[in-house]
Design a protein around this motif. Structure first.
Motif, PDB file in Angstrom:
ATOM      1  N   SER A  52      15.520  54.205  26.539  1.00  0.00           N
ATOM      2  CA  SER A  52      16.982  54.345  26.457  1.00  0.00           C
ATOM      3  C   SER A  52      17.540  55.219  27.581  1.00  0.00           C
ATOM      4  CB  SER A  52      17.375  54.926  25.095  1.00  0.00           C
ATOM      5  OG  SER A  52      16.757  56.180  24.872  1.00  0.00           O
ATOM      6  N   VAL A 107      15.975  49.670  26.895  1.00  0.00           N
ATOM      7  CA  VAL A 107      15.475  49.641  25.519  1.00  0.00           C
ATOM      8  C   VAL A 107      14.649  48.378  25.341  1.00  0.00           C
ATOM      9  CG1 VAL A 107      16.126  49.534  23.086  1.00  0.00           C
ATOM     10  CG2 VAL A 107      17.452  50.939  24.685  1.00  0.00           C
ATOM     11  N   GLY A 119       8.225  49.438  20.432  1.00  0.00           N
ATOM     12  CA  GLY A 119       9.613  49.116  20.145  1.00  0.00           C
ATOM     13  C   GLY A 119      10.574  50.237  20.452  1.00  0.00           C
ATOM     14  N   THR A 120      10.063  51.370  20.943  1.00  0.00           N
ATOM     15  CA  THR A 120      10.916  52.522  21.218  1.00  0.00           C
ATOM     16  C   THR A 120      10.760  52.960  22.668  1.00  0.00           C
ATOM     17  OG1 THR A 120       9.178  54.056  20.508  1.00  0.00           O
ATOM     18  CG2 THR A 120      10.773  53.342  18.856  1.00  0.00           C
ATOM     19  N   ARG A 149       9.529  39.810  25.620  1.00  0.00           N
ATOM     20  CA  ARG A 149       9.199  41.054  26.310  1.00  0.00           C
ATOM     21  C   ARG A 149       8.862  40.781  27.782  1.00  0.00           C
ATOM     22  NH1 ARG A 149       7.943  45.963  24.039  1.00  0.00           N
ATOM     23  NH2 ARG A 149       9.436  45.226  22.481  1.00  0.00           N
ATOM     24  N   GLN A 157      12.046  40.087  29.578  1.00  0.00           N
ATOM     25  CA  GLN A 157      12.789  41.312  29.861  1.00  0.00           C
ATOM     26  C   GLN A 157      12.213  42.031  31.076  1.00  0.00           C
ATOM     27  OE1 GLN A 157      12.543  44.482  26.939  1.00  0.00           O
ATOM     28  NE2 GLN A 157      14.558  45.254  27.501  1.00  0.00           N
ATOM     29  N   SER A 180      12.949  44.937  24.189  1.00  0.00           N
ATOM     30  CA  SER A 180      13.557  43.780  23.546  1.00  0.00           C
ATOM     31  C   SER A 180      13.397  43.848  22.036  1.00  0.00           C
ATOM     32  CB  SER A 180      12.904  42.493  24.072  1.00  0.00           C
ATOM     33  OG  SER A 180      11.502  42.513  23.834  1.00  0.00           O
ATOM     34  N   LYS A 181      14.447  43.470  21.333  1.00  0.00           N
ATOM     35  CA  LYS A 181      14.523  43.499  19.870  1.00  0.00           C
ATOM     36  C   LYS A 181      14.482  44.915  19.315  1.00  0.00           C
ATOM     37  CE  LYS A 181      12.573  40.450  17.323  1.00  0.00           C
ATOM     38  NZ  LYS A 181      11.601  39.590  16.620  1.00  0.00           N
ATOM     39  N   ASN A 182      14.255  45.916  20.190  1.00  0.00           N
ATOM     40  CA  ASN A 182      14.177  47.302  19.746  1.00  0.00           C
ATOM     41  C   ASN A 182      13.162  47.459  18.609  1.00  0.00           C
ATOM     42  OD1 ASN A 182      14.860  49.973  20.005  1.00  0.00           O
ATOM     43  ND2 ASN A 182      16.555  49.867  18.538  1.00  0.00           N
ATOM     44  N   ALA A 183      12.058  46.698  18.695  1.00  0.00           N
ATOM     45  CA  ALA A 183      11.021  46.724  17.664  1.00  0.00           C
ATOM     46  C   ALA A 183       9.686  46.376  18.296  1.00  0.00           C
ATOM     47  CB  ALA A 183      11.343  45.726  16.554  1.00  0.00           C
TER      48      ALA A 183
END
Length: 232
Positions: free
Chosen positions: A24, A29, A20-21, A45, A48, A31-34
């Motif tokens: 950037s 970043v 999730g990281t 994902r 994306q 997807s969902k940033n998680a």
């Protein structure tokens, strides 16, 4: 491939990453940033990743011989868990790091999304999730795609996977390096008489027979596609 000097793409896994990281710095970043776990997570994902124009062009112009590795599900996955999750009996049967879903369910979500996004012909009518398979190119080359990461055949039970079909698993992957268990794994990895399995008995018999048949037919080259180092 831009110069059209390729006929096929071979991909040995880690088509996506579940983290999730990161990303950037290049405006990507995750997807969902998680970290992903649900079916919707995995679908998003892949979606994306397919916004990358070069990847889209590859799929548009060339066939792909693809197999999965670990990150299509989770880092260093095995039949009862991964680096940050564990569904083994010792943990009570369900322990995922963020508490959102059992690892066994996460596996099914990951594999289903993979089949939705990656074109793989069905190999076995009785086993919809099998991806280990072979390709013949005349008498020049036989290609064997191994699945060294299949982990859904846990605890000898019937799993309901894709299209609500009951499938009985006969192959799986035993516990592996999870970063925190190196002292436990080291002697297991060095045990030449071990009963531990990487590909399972069914797949092992298949690749042994396939290579022998290839030799008997006089095929010049045998290419074995695998995601991890094999040795003696």
């Amino acid at each position: 491939m831009v110069h059209q000097d390729a006929d096929y793409v071979v991909h040995l896994g880690d088509y996506i990453y579940e983290y999730g990281t990161g990303g950037s710095a290049i405006d990507r970043v995750p997807s969902k940033n998680a970290e992903i776990a649900s079916l919707d997570d995995y679908r998003r994902r892949y979606d994306q990743y397919r916004t990358d124009v070069d990847l889209v062009s590859m799929h548009e112009n060339l066939p792909i011989i693809a197999i999965w590795d670990d990150h299509e599900t989770a880092n260093n996955d095995w039949k009862a868990g991964s680096s940050n999750s564990n569904d083994s009996i010792e943990t009570g049967g369900c322990a995922y790091s963020n508490g959102t879903v059992c690892f066994s369910d996460r596996q099914m979500n990951a594999k289903r999304a993979y089949f939705e996004w990656i074109p793989i012909r069905q190999v076995d009518l009785a086993d919809e999730a099998r991806i280990w398979r072979d390709f013949r190119f005349g008498d020049l080359l036989d290609v064997y795609a191994l699945d060294t990461r299949y982990d859904m055949a846990t605890r000898s039970k019937i799993l309901r996977v894709m299209n609500n079909t009951d499938i009985y698993r006969k192959y799986d992957r035993d516990i592996t390096d999870l970063s925190y268990n190196l002292e436990y794994i080291k002697p297991l990895a060095q045990d030449l008489e071990s009963t531990r399995s990487l590909v399972g008995e069914q797949q092992e018999e298949w690749i042994e027979k396939g290579l022998k048949d290839s030799q008997d037919r006089g095929t010049v080259w045998k290419m074995v596609l695998n995601q991890v180092i094999l040795g003696t």
